[in-house]
Write an enzyme that holds these catalytic residues in place. Sequence first.
Site, PDB file in Angstrom:
ATOM      1  CG  ASP A  96    -106.222 -49.680  56.218  1.00 49.78           C
ATOM      2  OD1 ASP A  96    -105.522 -49.521  55.246  1.00 49.78           O
ATOM      3  OD2 ASP A  96    -107.255 -49.900  56.142  1.00 49.78           O
ATOM      4  CD  GLU A 118    -109.717 -44.544  54.684  1.00 49.96           C
ATOM      5  OE1 GLU A 118    -108.882 -45.614  54.854  1.00 49.96           O
ATOM      6  OE2 GLU A 118    -110.119 -44.136  53.452  1.00 49.96           O
ATOM      7  CD  GLU A 132    -104.376 -54.513  54.500  1.00 49.21           C
ATOM      8  OE1 GLU A 132    -104.705 -55.316  55.083  1.00 49.21           O
ATOM      9  OE2 GLU A 132    -103.935 -54.369  53.711  1.00 49.21           O
ATOM     10  CG  HIS A 204    -104.070 -54.580  46.499  1.00 47.92           C
ATOM     11  ND1 HIS A 204    -103.652 -54.410  47.820  1.00 47.92           N
ATOM     12  CD2 HIS A 204    -105.333 -53.599  46.162  1.00 47.92           C
ATOM     13  CE1 HIS A 204    -104.872 -53.405  48.138  1.00 47.92           C
ATOM     14  NE2 HIS A 204    -105.535 -53.052  47.147  1.00 47.92           N
ATOM     15  NE  ARG A 206     -99.368 -57.298  52.287  1.00 48.80           N
ATOM     16  CZ  ARG A 206     -97.794 -57.439  52.084  1.00 48.80           C
ATOM     17  NH1 ARG A 206     -97.268 -58.391  52.535  1.00 48.80           N
ATOM     18  NH2 ARG A 206     -97.384 -56.283  51.477  1.00 48.80           N
ATOM     19  CG  HIS A 237    -100.812 -54.142  43.641  1.00 51.10           C
ATOM     20  ND1 HIS A 237     -99.629 -54.648  44.212  1.00 51.10           N
ATOM     21  CD2 HIS A 237    -101.376 -53.150  44.362  1.00 51.10           C
ATOM     22  CE1 HIS A 237     -99.558 -54.010  45.218  1.00 51.10           C
ATOM     23  NE2 HIS A 237    -100.546 -53.119  45.489  1.00 51.10           N
TER      24      HIS A 237
HETATM   25  C1  UD1 Z   1    -100.066 -51.733  50.560  1.00 46.03           C
HETATM   26  C2  UD1 Z   1    -100.908 -51.943  51.919  1.00 46.03           C
HETATM   27  C3  UD1 Z   1    -102.381 -52.290  51.509  1.00 46.03           C
HETATM   28  C4  UD1 Z   1    -102.797 -51.243  50.507  1.00 46.03           C
HETATM   29  C5  UD1 Z   1    -102.072 -51.346  49.333  1.00 46.03           C
HETATM   30  C6  UD1 Z   1    -102.491 -50.251  48.144  1.00 46.03           C
HETATM   31  C7  UD1 Z   1     -99.732 -52.785  53.798  1.00 46.03           C
HETATM   32  C8  UD1 Z   1     -99.411 -53.990  54.727  1.00 46.03           C
HETATM   33  N1  UD1 Z   1    -100.288 -53.040  52.836  1.00 46.03           N
HETATM   34  O1  UD1 Z   1    -100.228 -53.174  49.935  1.00 46.03           O
HETATM   35  O2  UD1 Z   1    -103.244 -51.785  52.988  1.00 46.03           O
HETATM   36  O3  UD1 Z   1    -104.340 -51.521  50.178  1.00 46.03           O
HETATM   37  O4  UD1 Z   1    -100.542 -50.832  49.646  1.00 46.03           O
HETATM   38  O5  UD1 Z   1    -102.031 -50.709  46.962  1.00 46.03           O
HETATM   39  O6  UD1 Z   1     -99.557 -51.726  54.169  1.00 46.03           O
HETATM   40  N2  UD1 Z   1     -94.294 -52.972  44.514  1.00 46.03           N
HETATM   41  C9  UD1 Z   1     -93.631 -52.347  43.416  1.00 46.03           C
HETATM   42  N3  UD1 Z   1     -94.067 -51.272  43.144  1.00 46.03           N
HETATM   43  C10 UD1 Z   1     -94.829 -50.444  43.991  1.00 46.03           C
HETATM   44  C11 UD1 Z   1     -95.368 -50.716  45.052  1.00 46.03           C
HETATM   45  C12 UD1 Z   1     -95.234 -52.111  45.468  1.00 46.03           C
HETATM   46  O7  UD1 Z   1     -93.055 -53.411  42.820  1.00 46.03           O
HETATM   47  O8  UD1 Z   1     -94.818 -49.225  43.630  1.00 46.03           O
HETATM   48  C13 UD1 Z   1     -94.374 -54.460  44.993  1.00 46.03           C
HETATM   49  C14 UD1 Z   1     -93.266 -54.754  45.739  1.00 46.03           C
HETATM   50  O9  UD1 Z   1     -92.406 -55.713  45.367  1.00 46.03           O
HETATM   51  C15 UD1 Z   1     -93.631 -54.733  47.079  1.00 46.03           C
HETATM   52  C16 UD1 Z   1     -94.774 -55.448  47.042  1.00 46.03           C
HETATM   53  O10 UD1 Z   1     -95.270 -54.872  46.139  1.00 46.03           O
HETATM   54  O11 UD1 Z   1     -92.574 -55.421  47.976  1.00 46.03           O
HETATM   55  C17 UD1 Z   1     -95.827 -55.134  48.300  1.00 46.03           C
HETATM   56  O12 UD1 Z   1     -95.946 -53.917  48.583  1.00 46.03           O
HETATM   57  P1  UD1 Z   1     -96.331 -53.453  50.098  1.00 46.03           P
HETATM   58  O13 UD1 Z   1     -96.658 -52.102  50.225  1.00 46.03           O
HETATM   59  O14 UD1 Z   1     -95.824 -54.247  51.114  1.00 46.03           O
HETATM   60  O15 UD1 Z   1     -97.856 -54.037  50.000  1.00 46.03           O
HETATM   61  P2  UD1 Z   1     -99.046 -53.909  48.920  1.00 46.03           P
HETATM   62  O16 UD1 Z   1     -99.553 -55.281  48.799  1.00 46.03           O
HETATM   63  O17 UD1 Z   1     -98.792 -53.088  47.998  1.00 46.03           O
HETATM   64  N1  UDP Z   2    -105.897 -46.551  41.402  1.00 46.04           N
HETATM   65  C1  UDP Z   2    -105.094 -46.366  40.594  1.00 46.04           C
HETATM   66  N2  UDP Z   2    -104.612 -47.069  39.454  1.00 46.04           N
HETATM   67  C2  UDP Z   2    -104.936 -48.282  39.657  1.00 46.04           C
HETATM   68  C3  UDP Z   2    -105.714 -49.030  40.596  1.00 46.04           C
HETATM   69  C4  UDP Z   2    -106.196 -48.067  41.536  1.00 46.04           C
HETATM   70  O1  UDP Z   2    -104.943 -45.130  40.552  1.00 46.04           O
HETATM   71  O2  UDP Z   2    -104.480 -48.887  38.650  1.00 46.04           O
HETATM   72  C5  UDP Z   2    -106.504 -46.079  42.561  1.00 46.04           C
HETATM   73  C6  UDP Z   2    -107.860 -46.176  42.890  1.00 46.04           C
HETATM   74  O3  UDP Z   2    -108.571 -45.163  42.158  1.00 46.04           O
HETATM   75  C7  UDP Z   2    -107.999 -45.659  44.486  1.00 46.04           C
HETATM   76  C8  UDP Z   2    -106.584 -46.162  44.894  1.00 46.04           C
HETATM   77  O4  UDP Z   2    -105.760 -46.260  43.781  1.00 46.04           O
HETATM   78  O5  UDP Z   2    -108.047 -44.175  44.596  1.00 46.04           O
HETATM   79  C9  UDP Z   2    -106.747 -47.526  45.587  1.00 46.04           C
HETATM   80  O6  UDP Z   2    -105.629 -48.102  45.636  1.00 46.04           O
HETATM   81  P1  UDP Z   2    -105.629 -49.605  46.086  1.00 46.04           P
HETATM   82  O7  UDP Z   2    -106.650 -50.333  45.549  1.00 46.04           O
HETATM   83  O8  UDP Z   2    -103.956 -50.106  45.581  1.00 46.04           O
HETATM   84  O9  UDP Z   2    -105.563 -49.719  47.656  1.00 46.04           O
HETATM   85  P2  UDP Z   2    -106.756 -49.733  48.864  1.00 46.04           P
HETATM   86  O10 UDP Z   2    -107.635 -48.515  48.593  1.00 46.04           O
HETATM   87  O11 UDP Z   2    -107.437 -51.086  48.526  1.00 46.04           O
HETATM   88  O12 UDP Z   2    -106.037 -49.437  50.074  1.00 46.04           O
END
Ligand code: UD1
Ligand code: UDP
Length: 366
Positions: A96, A118, A132, A204, A206, A237
């Site tokens: 999602d 999923e 999501e 993490h 939003r 995160h």
């Molecule tokens: C995203 C997904 C969320 C998922 C999560 C898993 C959307 C809107 N959100 O949230 O559903 O649960 O990933 O973790 O699709 N960033 C880094 N390095 C990384 C990754 C992220 O610096 O490797 C930072 C960047 O500043 C980026 C910000 O995190 O702009 C947000 O990343 P984004 O993918 O937009 O949303 P998440 O909060 O990570």
């Molecule tokens: N995870 C990881 N390292 C971390 C935190 C989470 O590998 O420091 C793994 C966790 O085991 C799970 C996945 O990342 O499989 C979940 O990711 P996240 O919580 O970012 O996203 P969500 O599942 O909420 O979309």
Amino acid sequence: MKKALCVVGTRPEAIKMAPVIQALRREPWAQVRVLATAQHRHMLDQVLRLFGIEPDIDLDIMRPDQALTTLTARLLLDLDDVLLAERPDVVLAQGDTTTVMAVALACFYHRVPFGHVEAGLRTGDMDNPFPEEMNRVVAGRMARWHFAPTATARQNLLREGVPETSIHLTGNTVIDALLDVAARRPAIGVALDDAKRLVLVTAHRRENFGEPFREICRAVRDLVDRNADIQVLYPVHPNPNVSTVAHALLGGHDRIVLCPPLDYLPFVGAMQRAYLILSDSGGVQEEAPALATPVLVLRRETERPEAVDAGVVRLVGPDHDRILAEAQRLLDDETAYAEMARGVSPYGDGKAAARIVDVLRSAFHD
Ligand code: UD1
Ligand code: UDP
């Protein structure tokens, strides 16, 4: 040969798509191509490395603190080019995230069949989780195959009028990935005090940004201050809305270890070692029950009711007093703790990817 384009954007998508990619690669009829949108960068790359997956195409879409509209617009533009160049017979994506929503929409415009891994998770509340819930509803509307992880998810889809013949109950591929990694008996790789009980924290979402997240942090700090025999490990995160606040409110405490996101292998080690997990993560809600580690979920709603119903996960919301009270109960009351640490796995048996591939084989090959 049929060309299957497998798309991954963020860390959890890579974890949950890895078993599907690996299983499809063993099929002689399938030419597997992997597209990384790289909505996440570092967090995505570490998972792909772990599972030996090299993307064929990388859109490198991540930007610091990127707005959802910008992210969506850039994804759609790039996906247009990819679908024109690749001309896949099927596209598969999981979950999602904004990547998945954009991929499904792009497939719809290009008339390419889309398989949703999923499928069918719902809270029924567009604000929780945000964005999501909307992303998965949109992706579901476009899907030709819905791979539902649980009977509840299947029911959600049927209620929305999805034809029964396009829904396949497979289990969640996260359990395939988890069983593979947990069997490697991973080390955490962070210096911890073995004499103290470990509370693992992740956050993490939003919809929790701002005051709810500050409440979560204050609850974590108060919990540690009230219990000299616990320590917290919190892989933070990298979203700046999370990391700035986490470091400001929890940094500098001698029993709170803040670290960058852990790679999947050590993180599974941490979930195994943890006495208790506080998390708003979707994936962690699915994995921890299989490892017999109780989770208090830092959300108002969950699209994963199965573990809550089984009594091994409890929804506490981003509510300071509730987090503190429920966590304290599990630290003090052995019976209450034992009831939550039973080790049930409502999300899968480790064979979800094989079931997904069976469906695609009969659609494309048999
Ligand atoms: C995203 C997904 C969320 C998922 C999560 C898993 C959307 C809107 N959100 O949230 O559903 O649960 O990933 O973790 O699709 N960033 C880094 N390095 C990384 C990754 C992220 O610096 O490797 C930072 C960047 O500043 C980026 C910000 O995190 O702009 C947000 O990343 P984004 O993918 O937009 O949303 P998440 O909060 O990570
Ligand atoms: N995870 C990881 N390292 C971390 C935190 C989470 O590998 O420091 C793994 C966790 O085991 C799970 C996945 O990342 O499989 C979940 O990711 P996240 O919580 O970012 O996203 P969500 O599942 O909420 O979309």
